[in-house]
Write a protein that holds these residues in place. Structure first.
Motif, mmCIF file in Angstrom:
data_model
loop_
_atom_site.group_PDB
_atom_site.id
_atom_site.type_symbol
_atom_site.label_atom_id
_atom_site.label_comp_id
_atom_site.label_asym_id
_atom_site.label_seq_id
_atom_site.Cartn_x
_atom_site.Cartn_y
_atom_site.Cartn_z
ATOM 1 N N SER A 185 0.828 -1.211 0.000
ATOM 2 C CA SER A 185 0.000 0.000 0.000
ATOM 3 C C SER A 185 0.859 1.255 0.000
ATOM 4 O O SER A 185 0.360 2.346 -0.261
ATOM 5 C CB SER A 185 -0.858 0.002 1.263
ATOM 6 N N GLY A 186 2.139 1.096 0.324
ATOM 7 C CA GLY A 186 3.023 2.256 0.439
ATOM 8 C C GLY A 186 3.013 2.842 1.833
ATOM 9 O O GLY A 186 3.810 3.722 2.150
ATOM 10 N N LEU A 187 2.120 2.343 2.703
ATOM 11 C CA LEU A 187 2.080 2.857 4.078
ATOM 12 C C LEU A 187 3.233 2.257 4.867
ATOM 13 O O LEU A 187 3.676 1.149 4.592
ATOM 14 C CB LEU A 187 0.763 2.479 4.754
ATOM 15 N N LEU A 188 3.673 3.005 5.859
ATOM 16 C CA LEU A 188 4.767 2.520 6.692
ATOM 17 C C LEU A 188 4.274 2.443 8.137
ATOM 18 O O LEU A 188 4.243 3.446 8.843
ATOM 19 C CB LEU A 188 5.929 3.508 6.566
ATOM 20 N N ASP A 189 3.860 1.252 8.544
ATOM 21 C CA ASP A 189 3.427 1.059 9.936
ATOM 22 C C ASP A 189 4.664 0.934 10.812
ATOM 23 O O ASP A 189 5.699 0.430 10.356
ATOM 24 C CB ASP A 189 2.618 -0.231 10.072
ATOM 25 N N LEU A 190 4.532 1.333 12.070
ATOM 26 C CA LEU A 190 5.654 1.139 13.001
ATOM 27 C C LEU A 190 5.218 0.247 14.165
ATOM 28 O O LEU A 190 5.811 -0.792 14.408
ATOM 29 C CB LEU A 190 6.167 2.496 13.495
ATOM 30 N N LEU A 191 4.195 0.665 14.861
ATOM 31 C CA LEU A 191 3.603 -0.194 15.895
ATOM 32 C C LEU A 191 2.285 0.418 16.313
ATOM 33 O O LEU A 191 2.198 1.614 16.576
ATOM 34 C CB LEU A 191 4.513 -0.318 17.125
ATOM 35 N N GLU A 192 1.286 -0.447 16.401
ATOM 36 C CA GLU A 192 -0.025 0.064 16.800
ATOM 37 C C GLU A 192 -0.593 -0.777 17.948
ATOM 38 O O GLU A 192 -1.180 -0.241 18.869
ATOM 39 C CB GLU A 192 -0.902 0.115 15.549
ATOM 40 N N VAL A 193 -0.371 -2.098 17.919
ATOM 41 C CA VAL A 193 -0.966 -2.965 18.940
ATOM 42 C C VAL A 193 0.129 -3.759 19.663
ATOM 43 O O VAL A 193 0.928 -4.428 19.016
ATOM 44 C CB VAL A 193 -1.962 -3.967 18.294
ATOM 45 N N TYR A 194 0.134 -3.672 20.981
ATOM 46 C CA TYR A 194 1.034 -4.491 21.808
ATOM 47 C C TYR A 194 0.628 -4.330 23.272
ATOM 48 O O TYR A 194 0.381 -3.197 23.678
ATOM 49 C CB TYR A 194 2.505 -4.074 21.648
ATOM 50 N N PRO A 195 0.586 -5.385 24.071
ATOM 51 C CA PRO A 195 0.701 -6.786 23.673
ATOM 52 C C PRO A 195 -0.598 -7.279 23.036
ATOM 53 O O PRO A 195 -1.664 -6.747 23.308
ATOM 54 C CB PRO A 195 0.982 -7.509 24.999
ATOM 55 N N HIS B 177 -3.771 -0.584 22.237
ATOM 56 C CA HIS B 177 -3.462 0.257 21.073
ATOM 57 C C HIS B 177 -2.607 1.438 21.507
ATOM 58 O O HIS B 177 -2.855 2.034 22.549
ATOM 59 C CB HIS B 177 -4.754 0.773 20.433
ATOM 60 N N TRP B 178 -1.631 1.773 20.677
ATOM 61 C CA TRP B 178 -0.726 2.883 20.993
ATOM 62 C C TRP B 178 -0.904 3.991 19.982
ATOM 63 O O TRP B 178 -0.743 3.772 18.784
ATOM 64 C CB TRP B 178 0.722 2.414 20.977
ATOM 65 N N ASP B 179 -1.187 5.172 20.503
ATOM 66 C CA ASP B 179 -1.263 6.330 19.630
ATOM 67 C C ASP B 179 0.170 6.782 19.307
ATOM 68 O O ASP B 179 0.484 7.176 18.194
ATOM 69 C CB ASP B 179 -2.041 7.433 20.366
ATOM 70 N N ASN B 180 1.012 6.686 20.335
ATOM 71 C CA ASN B 180 2.429 7.024 20.167
ATOM 72 C C ASN B 180 3.225 5.715 19.998
ATOM 73 O O ASN B 180 3.418 4.978 20.963
ATOM 74 C CB ASN B 180 2.917 7.798 21.394
ATOM 75 N N PRO B 181 3.671 5.418 18.775
ATOM 76 C CA PRO B 181 4.324 4.123 18.544
ATOM 77 C C PRO B 181 5.633 3.972 19.310
ATOM 78 O O PRO B 181 6.053 2.858 19.616
ATOM 79 C CB PRO B 181 4.564 4.111 17.034
ATOM 80 N N TRP B 182 6.291 5.102 19.635
ATOM 81 C CA TRP B 182 7.567 5.024 20.353
ATOM 82 C C TRP B 182 7.331 4.533 21.773
ATOM 83 O O TRP B 182 8.134 3.739 22.300
ATOM 84 C CB TRP B 182 8.289 6.369 20.346
ATOM 85 N N GLU B 183 6.233 4.985 22.400
ATOM 86 C CA GLU B 183 5.901 4.465 23.734
ATOM 87 C C GLU B 183 5.555 2.989 23.645
ATOM 88 O O GLU B 183 5.935 2.191 24.494
ATOM 89 C CB GLU B 183 4.736 5.263 24.322
ATOM 90 N N GLY B 184 4.830 2.632 22.581
ATOM 91 C CA GLY B 184 4.508 1.221 22.372
ATOM 92 C C GLY B 184 5.774 0.389 22.205
ATOM 93 O O GLY B 184 5.883 -0.714 22.748
ATOM 94 N N LEU B 185 6.743 0.932 21.469
ATOM 95 C CA LEU B 185 7.996 0.200 21.261
ATOM 96 C C LEU B 185 8.756 0.025 22.566
ATOM 97 O O LEU B 185 9.379 -1.022 22.799
ATOM 98 C CB LEU B 185 8.874 0.933 20.236
ATOM 99 N N GLU B 186 8.705 1.042 23.416
ATOM 100 C CA GLU B 186 9.374 0.896 24.723
ATOM 101 C C GLU B 186 8.758 -0.264 25.499
ATOM 102 O O GLU B 186 9.464 -1.075 26.097
ATOM 103 C CB GLU B 186 9.246 2.186 25.529
ATOM 104 N N ASP C 236 5.671 11.972 16.781
ATOM 105 C CA ASP C 236 5.505 11.001 17.854
ATOM 106 C C ASP C 236 4.106 10.410 17.969
ATOM 107 O O ASP C 236 3.687 9.993 19.040
ATOM 108 C CB ASP C 236 5.873 11.663 19.197
ATOM 109 N N ARG C 237 3.378 10.438 16.901
ATOM 110 C CA ARG C 237 2.103 9.721 16.975
ATOM 111 C C ARG C 237 1.714 9.167 15.615
ATOM 112 O O ARG C 237 2.178 9.651 14.569
ATOM 113 C CB ARG C 237 0.999 10.592 17.550
ATOM 114 N N ASN C 238 0.904 8.134 15.688
ATOM 115 C CA ASN C 238 0.465 7.515 14.443
ATOM 116 C C ASN C 238 -0.509 8.423 13.700
ATOM 117 O O ASN C 238 -1.239 9.201 14.305
ATOM 118 C CB ASN C 238 -0.212 6.173 14.732
ATOM 119 N N VAL C 239 -0.485 8.278 12.387
ATOM 120 C CA VAL C 239 -1.413 8.982 11.515
ATOM 121 C C VAL C 239 -2.639 8.080 11.369
ATOM 122 O O VAL C 239 -2.513 6.870 11.363
ATOM 123 C CB VAL C 239 -0.770 9.146 10.109
ATOM 124 N N ARG C 240 -3.818 8.654 11.244
ATOM 125 C CA ARG C 240 -5.023 7.847 10.994
ATOM 126 C C ARG C 240 -5.571 8.244 9.634
ATOM 127 O O ARG C 240 -5.906 9.408 9.417
ATOM 128 C CB ARG C 240 -6.060 8.098 12.089
#
Ligand SMILES: Cc1cc2nc3c(=O)[nH]c(=O)nc-3n(C[C@H](O)[C@H](O)[C@H](O)COP(=O)(O)OP(=O)(O)OC[C@H]3O[C@@H](n4cnc5c(N)ncnc54)[C@H](O)[C@@H]3O)c2cc1C
Length: 433
Positions: free
Chosen positions: A48-58, A64-73, A115-119
């Protein structure tokens, strides 16, 4: 059988999905001589050309993480075997920055927040969180965020895209989104109204003017116009600018079902740029076997039909993907790695591959199968140590991650590609920059 032995070179990258492509970008940017081989014509064309980083964990908490960097931590702390945990936040940031800069220079610019995901709104009328979007989709995110009055359009005969349905599905989140269908304003041979056919027709100025003329009487009161991602193949930015000028509103593309034209554009842009930088891109070329001498891969035999070509690189990046890409095969009793015969981390028996419910939010254990790596991204052999001193792995072939469920595919591919190239340089005694 014809057999050609190639000159020596720095790296062979195996795979042309996002991981192989990103590895080729990072390696050429560091001045390495690179050959990229792939069995197919390039998986990017399906993306799709989109670049996901992280949205769901665990996954079991479905957090769900709005800020993927916090999710990655949280992921790095909670899942130390995950490939992201071997890279660390700072290097993941660096990888994404370098990759998106490369993409912009190649003519495929990305947009997003620090520092946040795009919707972004999708053709299915859902809202997709992601980290970076192709620039052509950016105003879709902003218009949705700000709930701007907007019009979304489609064209008669188009399959898999229904503007009315999209607006209906998004009604609660985007009440001021209206929909309208038009005949496609240029003569096309045959009945084919598929995305590639329409995108090709959009390269003509008359078609762009035709769309503007059709839309103009309906755009009053709107601040944005959404169009399925068909706005050209090579001239997207110019087409968007022309429509914006004629209509006086922001114009954005909405991602369509795969294979999407955005993936095709991305592949074209990267291939052109990488070739100009000196990388050799070989499509439709299978890596058939590896020559191993004294714990080192000294040759990659590639070919098609009866023809063979052997490369003698200093290092190899294995980015052959999982089942879809062809890096792994699920046999009757076990999952195998296809090129080097590497051990695959996997559930202990076939009964444990899948959970009972196919749609289980936690995903299936088989989808975390893959090859394990050491801290230098070298695949592990049966004894738990690096199998070969100069083979590195990247992308979805890596174990202990479920990129589909965590929504981290693009980010994982790019960050692991960066780590693998840096590890190769480190092994050669060249420090990272
Ligand atoms: C339909 C689709 C939609 C996507 N949507 C998103 C999205 O919304 N957001 C996002 O972030 N990412 C998306 N992606 C991209 C996705 O994140 C990455 O493609 C995924 O992470 C896997 O990348 P990969 O490079 O590891 O493997 P793959 O993409 O599977 O590529 C593997 C490559 O290895 C090659 N190969 C395998 N074996 C051999 C061999 N022996 N010799 C030569 N070549 C070989 C294959 O030909 C292929 O080129 C999408 C991808 C697809 C396909």
């Amino acid at each position: 059988m014809t057999n050609r032995v190639e000159k020596k070179l720095d790296l062979v990258v195996i795979g042309s999905g996002l991981a192989g492509t990103a590895a080729t970008c990072f390696a050429t940017a560091r001045g390495l001589s690179v050959v990229q081989v792939s069995a197919t014509s390039g998986e990017l064309a399906f993306a799709s050309g989109l670049l996901d980083l992280l949205e769901v964990y665990p996954l079991d908490e479905k957090k769900h993480w709005d800020n993927p960097w916090e999710g990655l931590e949280a992921l790095i702390a909670g899942s130390p075997r995950h490939p992201f945990a071997k890279i660390g936040i700072e290097r993941i940031r660096k990888a994404i920055e370098k990759f998106t800069r490369f993409a912009a220079e190649a003519g495929f610019p990305y947009r997003g927040y620090a520092d946040r995901n795009v919707r972004i709104p999708t053709a299915a009328g859902t809202v997709k969180p992601t980290f970076r979007v192709p620039e052509s989709m950016w105003w879709g995110a902003l218009a949705l965020d700000r709930r701007l009055p907007a019009l979304v359009i489609d064209f008669e005969g188009m399959k898999d895209f229904n503007a009315k349905l999209m607006a209906e599905m998004l009604r609660r989140q985007w009440p001021l989104l209206r929909a309208k269908r038009f005949p496609f304003p240029s003569k096309l041979t045959g009945d084919d109204r598929s995305v590639p056919v329409l995108a090709d027709a959009m390269e003509t100025a008359a078609t762009v003017r035709g769309i503007a003329d059709l839309v103009a009487p309906h755009i009053e009161g709107c601040q944005a116009l959404g169009v399925p991602a068909i706005l050209g193949i090579r001239s997207t930015a110019a087409i968007i600018a022309a429509l914006e000028e004629r209509l006086g509103v922001h114009v954005f593309e909405i991602p369509t079902m795969p294979p999407a034209i955005t993936g095709f554009r991305m592949r074209e842009a990267f291939e052109k740029s990488l070739t100009e930088l000196g990388a050799e891109i070989l499509r439709g070329r299978l890596a058939l076997s590896a020559r191993i001498d004294d714990g080192k891969c000294t040759g990659i035999v590639t070919g098609r039909n009866e023809w063979r070509e052997t490369f003698e690189p200093e290092g190899v990046i294995l980015a052959t993907g999982r089942f879809l890409g062809g890096g792994l095969t699920a046999g009757r009793t076990e999952i195998r790695e296809n090129l080097f015969g590497l051990p695959v981390a996997q559930p202990k028996d076939r009964e444990s591959w899948h959970r009972e419910n196919f749609l289980d939010e936690r995903g299936h254990p088989a989808n975390e199968a893959g090859i394990e790596i050491d801290s230098d991204f070298r695949p592990l052999g049966p004894d738990g140590r690096a199998a070969f001193e100069n083979v590195f792995a990247a992308g979805s072939i890596l174990a202990h991650q479920n990129w589909v469920r965590t929504k981290s595919g693009g980010g994982l591919a790019v960050a692991t590609a960066y780590a693998a190239v840096e590890a190769f340089l480190k092994a050669r005694g060249e420090s990272g920059r």
